[in-house]
Design an enzyme around this catalytic site. Structure first.
Site, PDB file in Angstrom:
ATOM      1  N   HIS A 150      70.282  68.297  12.134  1.00  0.00           N
ATOM      2  CA  HIS A 150      69.752  67.581  13.074  1.00  0.00           C
ATOM      3  C   HIS A 150      70.812  66.377  13.473  1.00  0.00           C
ATOM      4  O   HIS A 150      71.881  66.580  13.091  1.00  0.00           O
ATOM      5  CB  HIS A 150      68.836  66.712  12.197  1.00  0.00           C
ATOM      6  CG  HIS A 150      69.034  65.865  11.177  1.00  0.00           C
ATOM      7  ND1 HIS A 150      69.045  66.165   9.771  1.00  0.00           N
ATOM      8  CD2 HIS A 150      69.803  64.623  11.099  1.00  0.00           C
ATOM      9  CE1 HIS A 150      69.702  65.381   9.251  1.00  0.00           C
ATOM     10  NE2 HIS A 150      70.045  64.399   9.861  1.00  0.00           N
ATOM     11  N   HIS A 206      62.919  66.069  10.038  1.00  0.00           N
ATOM     12  CA  HIS A 206      63.355  65.502  11.329  1.00  0.00           C
ATOM     13  C   HIS A 206      64.241  66.661  12.070  1.00  0.00           C
ATOM     14  O   HIS A 206      65.042  67.286  11.416  1.00  0.00           O
ATOM     15  CB  HIS A 206      63.921  64.237  11.308  1.00  0.00           C
ATOM     16  CG  HIS A 206      65.167  64.067  10.528  1.00  0.00           C
ATOM     17  ND1 HIS A 206      65.314  64.818   9.158  1.00  0.00           N
ATOM     18  CD2 HIS A 206      66.269  63.454  10.598  1.00  0.00           C
ATOM     19  CE1 HIS A 206      66.458  64.306   8.569  1.00  0.00           C
ATOM     20  NE2 HIS A 206      67.046  63.342   9.322  1.00  0.00           N
ATOM     21  N   HIS A 220      75.207  60.404  14.016  1.00  0.00           N
ATOM     22  CA  HIS A 220      75.749  61.623  12.972  1.00  0.00           C
ATOM     23  C   HIS A 220      75.233  62.784  13.509  1.00  0.00           C
ATOM     24  O   HIS A 220      73.980  62.985  14.006  1.00  0.00           O
ATOM     25  CB  HIS A 220      75.520  61.282  11.500  1.00  0.00           C
ATOM     26  CG  HIS A 220      74.118  61.269  10.968  1.00  0.00           C
ATOM     27  ND1 HIS A 220      73.513  60.126  11.012  1.00  0.00           N
ATOM     28  CD2 HIS A 220      73.369  62.332  10.760  1.00  0.00           C
ATOM     29  CE1 HIS A 220      72.395  60.422  10.333  1.00  0.00           C
ATOM     30  NE2 HIS A 220      72.316  61.711  10.254  1.00  0.00           N
ATOM     31  N   HIS A 252      68.201  59.529   0.445  1.00  0.00           N
ATOM     32  CA  HIS A 252      67.381  58.807   1.403  1.00  0.00           C
ATOM     33  C   HIS A 252      66.000  58.520   0.929  1.00  0.00           C
ATOM     34  O   HIS A 252      65.333  59.594   0.737  1.00  0.00           O
ATOM     35  CB  HIS A 252      67.281  59.417   2.813  1.00  0.00           C
ATOM     36  CG  HIS A 252      68.543  59.684   3.718  1.00  0.00           C
ATOM     37  ND1 HIS A 252      69.326  58.589   3.893  1.00  0.00           N
ATOM     38  CD2 HIS A 252      69.248  60.789   4.262  1.00  0.00           C
ATOM     39  CE1 HIS A 252      70.360  59.000   4.654  1.00  0.00           C
ATOM     40  NE2 HIS A 252      70.396  60.485   4.794  1.00  0.00           N
ATOM     41  N   TYR A 261      77.498  60.686   3.773  1.00  0.00           N
ATOM     42  CA  TYR A 261      78.102  60.354   5.180  1.00  0.00           C
ATOM     43  C   TYR A 261      79.619  60.445   5.124  1.00  0.00           C
ATOM     44  O   TYR A 261      80.207  59.984   4.232  1.00  0.00           O
ATOM     45  CB  TYR A 261      77.506  59.349   5.644  1.00  0.00           C
ATOM     46  CG  TYR A 261      76.111  59.011   6.110  1.00  0.00           C
ATOM     47  CD1 TYR A 261      75.736  60.074   6.872  1.00  0.00           C
ATOM     48  CD2 TYR A 261      75.282  58.015   5.554  1.00  0.00           C
ATOM     49  CE1 TYR A 261      74.124  59.899   7.264  1.00  0.00           C
ATOM     50  CE2 TYR A 261      73.903  58.075   6.176  1.00  0.00           C
ATOM     51  CZ  TYR A 261      73.298  58.886   6.822  1.00  0.00           C
ATOM     52  OH  TYR A 261      72.127  58.838   7.390  1.00  0.00           O
ATOM     53  N   GLU A 271      77.028  64.521   8.415  1.00  0.00           N
ATOM     54  CA  GLU A 271      76.362  64.270   7.056  1.00  0.00           C
ATOM     55  C   GLU A 271      76.083  65.700   6.562  1.00  0.00           C
ATOM     56  O   GLU A 271      75.769  66.821   7.363  1.00  0.00           O
ATOM     57  CB  GLU A 271      75.100  63.616   7.476  1.00  0.00           C
ATOM     58  CG  GLU A 271      73.970  63.603   6.458  1.00  0.00           C
ATOM     59  CD  GLU A 271      72.431  62.942   6.634  1.00  0.00           C
ATOM     60  OE1 GLU A 271      72.200  63.270   7.971  1.00  0.00           O
ATOM     61  OE2 GLU A 271      72.080  62.421   5.838  1.00  0.00           O
TER      62      GLU A 271
HETATM   63 FE   LIG Z   1      70.852  62.649   8.776  1.00  0.00          FE
END
Ligand SMILES: [Fe+2]
Length: 314
Positions: A150, A206, A220, A252, A261, A271
């Site tokens: 993503h 996502h 990112h 997260h 990151y 990431e």
């Molecule tokens: Fe991400």
């Protein structure tokens, strides 16, 4: 849902040799092509299309465009009509304009990012093939990422003046491109201002995300790894290779992913994202994070935002 996935991202880099070394030997991508302009094309071992990242030499880091793959050519006609009806100019791009890609639609989403939709890209196959495949190939390099998972894009946002392109681009992605909203961060005195959104076009938490900031940009691009162990090992590899890490292994709160990151040599944030998080569904109730819990949403263990998270991007 006719948009299937993130097809590729075109990233600008300051030194192409350093960049290729990073994307191959740290991220584990495979170089598949160099075009006459010196753009370098790469794929991950578990991806079957010709490329998922294009590195373009430039004097400024950041993203040129992001491209999503749709199921069929007819979807392009359907989306061309819908994007036009949404008041956004769409350019028909002939086959081959994007290397190894069929006809495509080019347009700017409300957050000013350039986006393409396409239905065909040259098939080259994964590194383990389709007949009796091993679970992973020999000679993996670096963190051996499976695929580009993503991207998170920064969107012009200023509540003082009422500018909120996060809300605008989110509506566009949902209403016009058939993504669905999975998680959001709401801020402001009444908690009614959308500061950040996570949207899916598949079953992952996502396929694209948007966060408000001073200017449009790339926050990112993320690579998929299997597990928390892989994330730990990835951080070891980054330290061995002296990669600049932004945030060491963490969970997260938003999406539940396991993350690191880090930066490519040009300062583009990468990431590693591991774990399924959860199985996203179009009818899954939207998860909302409130402004006072934003730190925990982004970094669940420390529950505090790292300053660079919102201030450093390309
Ligand atoms: Fe991400």
């Amino acid at each position: 849902m006719s948009v299937m996935r993130l097809g590729h991202i075109n990233v600008r880099v300051l030194d192409i040799e350093e960049a290729v070394d990073h994307y191959v030997n740290v991220n584990g991508m495979i170089q598949t092509h160099v075009d006459p302009l010196g753009n370098v094309y790469l794929k991950c071992w578990d991806e079957w299309d010709k490329y998922s990242v294009v590195l373009s030499p430039s004097d400024q880091a950041g993203m040129n465009h992001i491209a999503y793959k749709v199921k069929s050519d007819a979807d392009l006609d359907m989306y061309k009509t819908r994007i036009t009806e949404a008041g956004i100019d769409v350019e028909e791009v002939p086959a081959g304009t994007l290397e190894f890609v069929g006809r495509a639609l080019k347009f700017k989403v409300p957050s000013e990012h350039e986006m393409y939709l396409y239905a065909e890209k040259e098939y080259v196959g994964t590194s383990v093939g389709t007949t009796n495949p091993d679970p992973w190939p020999d000679d993996l390099k670096g963190v051996g990422a499976h695929w580009v998972d993503h991207a998170l894009l920064m969107c012009p946002f200023d509540p003082e003046t009422g500018v909120n392109t996060v809300a605008e681009v989110t509506s566009f992605m949902v209403d016009v491109l058939d993504f669905y909203l999975v998680e959001q961060v709401m801020v402001g005195p009444d908690g009614d201002i959308q500061l950040a959104t996570w949207l899916s076009c598949s079953n992952t938490p996502h396929d694209i995300a948007f966060v408000g900031g001073p200017v449009s940009g790339l926050h990112h691009l993320a690579y998929f790894l299997d597990s928390w162990n892989d994330v730990l090992k990835a951080a070891d590899i980054m330290s061995k290779k002296r990669v600049k890490i932004d945030v060491t292994p963490q969970r997260h709160g938003i999406t539940r992913g396991y993350t690191i990151y880090y930066f490519d040599p040009s300062g583009n944030r990468n990431e590693t994202f591991a774990g399924l998080g959860y199985l996203a569904q179009p009818d899954r109730p939207v998860t909302t994070w409130t402004e006072d819990q934003l730190g925990a949403g982004i970094f669940y263990h420390t529950r505090e935002l790292v300053e660079s998270f919102t201030t450093v991007y390309t």
